[in-house]
Design an enzyme around this catalytic site. Structure first.
Site, PDB file in Angstrom:
ATOM      1  N   TRP A  99       0.842  -1.209   0.000  1.00  0.00           N
ATOM      2  CA  TRP A  99       0.000   0.000   0.000  1.00  0.00           C
ATOM      3  C   TRP A  99       0.870   1.249   0.000  1.00  0.00           C
ATOM      4  CZ3 TRP A  99      -4.374  -1.170  -1.788  1.00  0.00           C
ATOM      5  CH2 TRP A  99      -5.042  -2.327  -1.417  1.00  0.00           C
ATOM      6  N   ASP A 166      -1.283   6.970   6.347  1.00  0.00           N
ATOM      7  CA  ASP A 166      -2.360   6.052   5.977  1.00  0.00           C
ATOM      8  C   ASP A 166      -2.583   5.151   7.190  1.00  0.00           C
ATOM      9  OD1 ASP A 166      -3.918   3.946   5.084  1.00  0.00           O
ATOM     10  OD2 ASP A 166      -2.707   3.500   3.309  1.00  0.00           O
ATOM     11  N   LYS A 190     -11.575  -1.691   7.404  1.00  0.00           N
ATOM     12  CA  LYS A 190     -10.731  -2.570   8.204  1.00  0.00           C
ATOM     13  C   LYS A 190     -11.160  -2.559   9.678  1.00  0.00           C
ATOM     14  CE  LYS A 190      -8.288  -3.190   4.487  1.00  0.00           C
ATOM     15  NZ  LYS A 190      -7.332  -2.237   3.970  1.00  0.00           N
TER      16      LYS A 190
HETATM   17  C1  LIG Z   1      -6.794  -1.808   2.528  1.00  0.00           C
HETATM   18  C2  LIG Z   1      -5.769  -0.746   2.550  1.00  0.00           C
HETATM   19  C3  LIG Z   1      -5.734   0.270   1.569  1.00  0.00           C
HETATM   20  C4  LIG Z   1      -6.664   0.304   0.393  1.00  0.00           C
HETATM   21  O1  LIG Z   1      -7.885   0.782   0.734  1.00  0.00           O
HETATM   22  P1  LIG Z   1      -9.062   0.964  -0.334  1.00  0.00           P
HETATM   23  O2  LIG Z   1     -10.113   1.600   0.483  1.00  0.00           O
HETATM   24  O3  LIG Z   1      -9.413  -0.415  -0.832  1.00  0.00           O
HETATM   25  O4  LIG Z   1      -8.565   1.830  -1.431  1.00  0.00           O
HETATM   26  C5  LIG Z   1      -4.782   1.255   1.709  1.00  0.00           C
HETATM   27  N1  LIG Z   1      -3.904   1.264   2.731  1.00  0.00           N
HETATM   28  C6  LIG Z   1      -3.899   0.294   3.663  1.00  0.00           C
HETATM   29  C7  LIG Z   1      -2.900   0.347   4.780  1.00  0.00           C
HETATM   30  C8  LIG Z   1      -4.833  -0.734   3.604  1.00  0.00           C
HETATM   31  O5  LIG Z   1      -4.842  -1.695   4.538  1.00  0.00           O
END
Ligand SMILES: *Cc1c(COP(=O)(O)O)cnc(C)c1O
Length: 356
Positions: A99, A166, A190
């Site tokens: 990511w 993030d 998540k």
């Molecule tokens: C799942 C995830 C993403 C992607 O998220 P989307 O909402 O599917 O675009 C980005 N960063 C991390 C750390 C993730 O776990």
């Protein structure tokens, strides 16, 4: 009985969230209508957004000079909205996983990107340390929890340039000092809500410093000015997120969550270490994620991987297969996962060991 849900995302939600969402779908706030079929500008839904925002602020102790936004497009859209809004010429990125690498790739469309360090050489099984961030970077981007590889950055460190994180997979799992960050964002699927809504926590004064024109929908200021109502927001996921936030508060907030998450993670990591059949993929204990616990078969036991996965499935444990790039197993232990699920997994690991 509900199955044990170890999926990495979308992932387990509190039963409270699911029950309240069902109620809202049937009759939203006594309106006689479903939350699925009501205007996002109705006063009842505006109240939902307002309460969700204020619970974000309360639960994470967000200072007053920050805005909380609920947007569509997933964390992946933030990978480009961020540089669009914050990067003039140069940005710095820490490459700790797939990511993080995707975020870095999008930033390259907007200017010079400095990868200050990377753990890609070792399949991202550690958090790089001792790197330096260029002081002329417009911001420094980190991914606090690496969902696929099971590493996590726990420290809210001081940074000379604006720090952006993030936190898709560890938001609300531990206390954080929001004031150390210029921006925090993540997909909600998540640890918070069903997929479809993305949260953004942004310090207001960080905006308005880039030279390029920013299209309306890509501009954070648009969404701040319109209180996340510039266009139709993801109504149902926001409604569900509010239920999770209420549940979080009733559970004692983020501090109580953190305590439980530490207990769950330690319990499982201890067994992985003790059990002769398994080993952790992250050797440095300080880098180990509390949300995504990755492990593989121990040396000499590789042939039994499928047997263990099948056994887990037979015992109502879902989502334990590791990401295809890592293999082995990944137990995601998000806020809503009860300790009983971790105990069931540990008991199964012991049973497996006794058999081999
Ligand atoms: C799942 C995830 C993403 C992607 O998220 P989307 O909402 O599917 O675009 C980005 N960063 C991390 C750390 C993730 O776990």
């Amino acid at each position: 009985m509900k199955k044990h849900n170890f999926f990495a995302g979308p992932s387990i939600l509190p039963q409270f969230t699911i029950d309240e969402t069902i109620k809202g779908i049937q009759d939203f706030d006594g309106t006689g209508l479903s939350v699925l079929e009501i205007s996002h500008r109705s006063k009842q839904f505006i109240a939902v957004v307002d309460e969700a925002k204020s619970l974000f602020k309360e639960l994470l102790n967000i200072p007053d000079n920050y805005s909380v936004l609920f947007l569509g497009g997933g964390a992946s859209t933030q990978f480009l909205m961020l540089p669009f809004n914050l990067m003039n010429k140069k940005a710095a990125y820490l490459n700790t996983g797939a990511w993080a690498a995707k975020a870095l790739k999008e930033a390259k469309y907007f200017g010079e990107v400095v990868e200050v360090a990377s753990s890609k050489d070792k399949l991202y099984n550690y958090i790089p340390k001792g790197y330096s961030v260029p002081e002329d970077a417009d911001y420094f981007h980190i991914t606090t929890n690496n969902t696929i590889y099971g590493t996590e950055i726990f420290e809210d460190f001081d940074c000379k340039v604006p720090l952006v994180a993030d936190m898709s997979s560890d938001i609300f799992s531990r206390t954080i000092d929001v004031s150390k960050y210029a921006m925090i964002y993540g997909g909600a699927q998540k640890n918070l809500a069903p997929s479809g809504v993305t949260f953004v926590i942004i310090r207001n004064d960080i905006l308005g410093h880039v030279e390029r024109p920013i299209p309306t929908m890509m501009n954070y200021q648009t969404h701040i000015d319109s209180e996340s109502m510039f266009n139709t927001p993801p109504v149902l996921p926001i409604f569900s997120a509010l239920q999770t936030l209420r549940w979080l508060k009733a559970q004692g907030g983020v501090e109580a969550m953190e305590k439980r998450n530490i207990e769950k993670a330690n319990f499982l990591y201890d067994e992985i270490k003790r059990n002769k059949c398994f080993q952790p993929t992250i050797k440095d204990t300080t880098d180990r994620s509390r949300m995504n616990i990755c492990f593989i078969m121990n040396d000499g036991y590789e042939a039994f991987e499928k047997e263990f996965l099948d056994l887990a499935g037979e015992n109502d444990m879902m989502g334990l297969k590791g990401h295809r790039s890592v293999g082995g197993f990944r137990a995601s232990t998000y806020n809503a996962l009860p300790k009983e699920s971790v105990e069931a997994l540990v008991a199964l690991m012991k049973e497996f060991e006794a058999k081999h």
